[in-house]
Design a protein around this motif. Structure first.
Motif, mmCIF file in Angstrom:
data_model
loop_
_atom_site.group_PDB
_atom_site.id
_atom_site.type_symbol
_atom_site.label_atom_id
_atom_site.label_comp_id
_atom_site.label_asym_id
_atom_site.label_seq_id
_atom_site.Cartn_x
_atom_site.Cartn_y
_atom_site.Cartn_z
ATOM 1 N N ASP A 114 57.431 49.071 40.415
ATOM 2 C CA ASP A 114 56.725 47.830 40.710
ATOM 3 C C ASP A 114 57.408 46.717 39.937
ATOM 4 O O ASP A 114 58.307 46.958 39.144
ATOM 5 C CB ASP A 114 55.237 47.920 40.341
ATOM 6 C CG ASP A 114 55.020 48.195 38.865
ATOM 7 O OD1 ASP A 114 56.018 48.407 38.144
ATOM 8 O OD2 ASP A 114 53.864 48.193 38.420
ATOM 9 N N ASN A 115 57.032 45.497 40.224
ATOM 10 C CA ASN A 115 57.540 44.400 39.421
ATOM 11 C C ASN A 115 56.355 43.550 38.979
ATOM 12 O O ASN A 115 55.211 43.831 39.350
ATOM 13 C CB ASN A 115 58.588 43.582 40.187
ATOM 14 C CG ASN A 115 58.004 42.935 41.411
ATOM 15 O OD1 ASN A 115 56.929 42.345 41.364
ATOM 16 N ND2 ASN A 115 58.692 43.054 42.528
ATOM 17 N N VAL A 116 56.662 42.531 38.201
ATOM 18 C CA VAL A 116 55.580 41.803 37.544
ATOM 19 C C VAL A 116 54.672 41.094 38.559
ATOM 20 O O VAL A 116 53.475 40.956 38.343
ATOM 21 C CB VAL A 116 56.145 40.844 36.480
ATOM 22 C CG1 VAL A 116 56.932 39.717 37.122
ATOM 23 C CG2 VAL A 116 55.045 40.306 35.599
ATOM 24 N N ALA A 119 52.501 43.817 40.343
ATOM 25 C CA ALA A 119 51.547 44.366 39.375
ATOM 26 C C ALA A 119 50.430 43.369 39.085
ATOM 27 O O ALA A 119 49.255 43.726 39.051
ATOM 28 C CB ALA A 119 52.270 44.748 38.086
ATOM 29 N N THR A 120 50.798 42.081 38.905
ATOM 30 C CA THR A 120 49.789 41.070 38.585
ATOM 31 C C THR A 120 48.849 40.836 39.753
ATOM 32 O O THR A 120 47.638 40.756 39.592
ATOM 33 C CB THR A 120 50.468 39.741 38.216
ATOM 34 O OG1 THR A 120 51.330 39.982 37.113
ATOM 35 C CG2 THR A 120 49.449 38.690 37.843
ATOM 36 N N LEU A 121 49.421 40.749 40.946
ATOM 37 C CA LEU A 121 48.607 40.419 42.116
ATOM 38 C C LEU A 121 48.020 41.674 42.770
ATOM 39 O O LEU A 121 47.432 41.595 43.843
ATOM 40 C CB LEU A 121 49.434 39.622 43.120
ATOM 41 C CG LEU A 121 49.963 38.296 42.550
ATOM 42 C CD1 LEU A 121 50.883 37.603 43.523
ATOM 43 C CD2 LEU A 121 48.811 37.374 42.162
ATOM 44 N N ARG A 122 48.181 42.812 42.107
ATOM 45 C CA ARG A 122 47.583 44.070 42.577
ATOM 46 C C ARG A 122 48.026 44.410 44.002
ATOM 47 O O ARG A 122 47.237 44.855 44.826
ATOM 48 C CB ARG A 122 46.044 44.005 42.536
ATOM 49 C CG ARG A 122 45.461 43.575 41.194
ATOM 50 C CD ARG A 122 45.644 44.661 40.149
ATOM 51 N NE ARG A 122 44.908 44.368 38.943
ATOM 52 C CZ ARG A 122 45.395 43.716 37.878
ATOM 53 N NH1 ARG A 122 46.645 43.284 37.882
ATOM 54 N NH2 ARG A 122 44.652 43.530 36.807
ATOM 55 N N GLU A 128 49.732 52.093 40.664
ATOM 56 C CA GLU A 128 48.805 52.092 39.537
ATOM 57 C C GLU A 128 47.919 53.336 39.593
ATOM 58 O O GLU A 128 47.657 53.979 38.576
ATOM 59 C CB GLU A 128 47.954 50.808 39.599
ATOM 60 C CG GLU A 128 46.888 50.676 38.529
ATOM 61 C CD GLU A 128 47.437 50.245 37.173
ATOM 62 O OE1 GLU A 128 48.602 49.820 37.088
ATOM 63 O OE2 GLU A 128 46.681 50.368 36.176
#
Lengths: 259, 368
Positions: A114-116, A119-122, A128
């Protein structure tokens, strides 16, 4: 190297020099697949320095460290972990203020795709979920699942050691380096640890290279032992050979250092 | 069955409480907006608090969650503020703003929508942070603080430099910046910014930041690239500092380089420390307390007559003495700030009222 054994870790003529001090002097050793190998020696002999050379914390002054035939020179510690070498530390280094679950979960990110932004925006729920499931699975296997919400530093000492090993296992290593896993343990705990090390070796198909002072433990489970004194390799062999080696006895009993 | 039903009940209660809170916030903002002329003072305090909340959370991201003692926030805010200002001042008014040295023809005709300008401001701050990060993130603790502080001052000095007069208007500053037209604009912006940072903190990357904070050597041994992780945190934090700088420019409507002196960074640091290093809700609460506290204490600056005698201490400047004493009291008694590393949760609130004398309730410890 025999034909029927596969060499996992190999150190060839490794020298580690700090200014005028040779912490490791011309060290050569091998760990074969599935073996439990111990590195022993008096305090200050350079054992942890050898570990730090393997895991990339130090770059050896000369000589070569290779893992599965690949030269590790120039690889940073995180890259070496990615290749499949995990370690624990002499003085436990957990993420003290995080929960048991998060301690292991962090190690799982190593193999995440994944990338940031995702990961942040699910956007990558599956990744996860996979990490969380694998973490739960590992904690269950290790009997630590009931403690998953405890803060790591609140665990008793023995469990902290156990958690540190579980966290190392979460990186899915081929080779596990244990730096004094039995430090501070009483004889009964040491015996439990002895059985535990053999168990995880078989369960996770590991090769194990450990530094240890508890001779009971070392002699019981090591297939081969290397003895280091003042940075030099003074003996190597099976537990029986080491126990009767006069140079080893000299280093441990006759020298000026206390073992 | 029993504990499950309890949890469901708690969940429903928390959900209702959250809805009530949102309704209350919107209601208060709506009320203030409807009576904006009689409450302009309160509105300005709240708007400033919202802007400070964004930058405080961004500072917390680096200092509290990644464990990097960085003091460059004011510099990145300045970048964001100037970019936002330069691209949003109405073209028709630019001649009067840049009346001394004229405006650089390249930017003279470009006017961007406010949102685009804010994001551009954030991106410029992030880009500069990425460059600064290469040398400074190799440093640790106090050294990192001094280096980032230095870079922030360099940014400020560059902005004020006469060579950039036609872009930044040098020491004269920029004015006629379009402000917020209503209180919901800063509210929405800060909710979005803080929301994104909270999502980041609770994601796998946020866990990596915390791992680096807890123990760098162990983090590396877990396959975390220290430099990349620190750089990522630093750049993202600077992005949001830039956006909040843009918001500050809109709030103040006129800026100059003096706005972004080191004192601004200290203000933000104060908010973060008061709120709790490593707590997002702490930073938000801290932003409101510190900003409002300064204003509410203003009566200490007025002369006070008691029984016909003027109390000698009450004179301009005394407010800051009281304010400093209050801060010291907070720091002495709440050594980890008001929230420590805890986050706001309804369970925590209700537990607190059920057992007000229990030192720490278990549920408050949940999220670190």
């Amino acid at each position: 190297m025999n034909d029927n054994t596969q060499n996992v870790l190999s150190m060839q003529n490794v020298v580690m020099q700090f200014g005028g001090v040779r912490a490791i002097d011309n060290l050569s050793l091998d760990v074969n697949k599935g073996e439990i190998v111990a590195l022993i020696g008096p305090n200050g002999a350079g054992k942890t320095t050898a570990f730090n050379c393997i895991t990339g914390i130090y770059t050896p002054t000369s000589g070569m460290v290779s893992f599965n035939g690949k030269n590790l020179k120039g690889n940073s510690p995180d890259e070496i972990t990615r290749l499949g070498i995990a370690r624990t530390f002499q003085n436990i280094r957990l993420f003290s203020n995080l929960t048991v679950f998060d301690n292991v979960l962090i190690a799982k990110h190593l193999r995440a795709k994944d990338n940031v932004f995702t990961a942040t925006l699910r956007l990558n729920h599956a990744e996860e979920k996979r990490m969380r499931e694998e973490t739960a699975q590992l904690l269950k296997e290790q009997g630590l699942y009931e403690l998953k919400d405890e803060i790591a530093s609140s665990l008793p000492y023995g469990l902290q050691r156990h958690l540190e090993i579980a966290r190392a296992l979460a990186t899915q290593p081929e080779l596990l380096l244990l730096d004094e896993p039995a430090a501070g343990m009483n004889p009964q705990e040491t015996q439990e640890l002895t059985d535990f090390i053999v168990k995880i070796r078989d369960q996770y198909k590991l090769s194990i290279f450990m530094i240890e002072h508890h001779m009971d433990l070392v002699m019981q489970i090591s297939e081969r032992i290397y003895v280091l004194n003042f940075g030099k390799l003074i003996a190597q062999g099976t537990p029986d050979e080491i126990q009767s080696n006069p140079e080893v006895i000299e280093a441990y009993l006759g020298g000026s250092e206390d073992a | 069955m029993g504990p499950n039903r309890m949890i469901n009940k708690e969940k429903r209660r928390n959900c209702i409480c959250t809805l009530i809170l949102i309704a209350a916030v919107l209601g208060i903002c709506g009320f203030l907006e409807a009576n904006k002329y009689s409450y302009s003072y309160a509105i300005s305090i709240i708007e400033r608090s919202m802007v400070y909340a964004v930058v405080a959370v961004s500072m917390n991201l680096v200092n509290g969650f990644t464990g990097l003692f960085s003091l460059g926030q004011a510099g990145f805010m300045a970048l964001g503020a100037y970019v936002t200002a330069i691209f949003t001042i109405p073209v028709s008014q630019r001649a009067s703003v840049y009346y001394i040295s004229g405006i650089n023809p390249v930017i003279a005709g470009i006017q961007l929508p406010i949102i685009v300008a804010l994001i551009l401001g954030g991106l410029v701050a992030a880009g500069v942070a990425a460059l600064i990060g290469f040398p400074v993130l190799r440093l640790k603790s106090d050294y990192l603080a001094i280096a980032t502080l230095g870079f922030a001052e360099i940014i400020r000095a560059c902005i004020a430099a006469p060579q950039f007069d036609t872009i930044t208007n040098g020491s004269y500053g920029l004015k006629s910046i379009p402000g917020f037209t209503n209180i919901f604009q800063p509210l929405a912006l800060s909710v979005i910014c803080i929301g994104l940072m909270v999502l980041l903190i609770n994601s796998s990357y946020g866990r990596m930041f915390k791992a680096v904070r807890e123990d760098e050597i162990a983090a590396e041994a877990m396959g975390i690239n220290l430099f990349k992780t620190k750089e990522l945190s630093f750049v993202i934090s600077s992005f949001f500092a830039g956006v909040s700088g843009g918001m500050l420019a809109m709030f103040m409507r006129s800026i100059d380089s003096k706005t972004f002196q080191v004192a601004l960074t200290y203000d933000i640091l104060l908010i973060v420390v008061i709120g709790g290093i490593g707590s997002v809700t702490g930073s938000v609460i801290g932003a409101f307390i510190v900003t409002a506290g300064r204003e509410i204490l203003r009566f200490f600056d007025e002369p006070l007559m008691l029984g016909g005698v003027q109390v000698p201490l009450f004179r301009p400047g005394f407010r800051m003495v009281i304010f400093s004493i209050l801060l010291m009291i907070v720091v002495l008694f709440y050594r980890k700030g008001l929230m420590g590393t805890n986050e706001f949760s309804w369970n925590g609130i209700f537990d607190f009222f059920k057992h007000p004398f229990k030192k720490k309730s278990k549920k408050m410890e949940g999220k670190a």
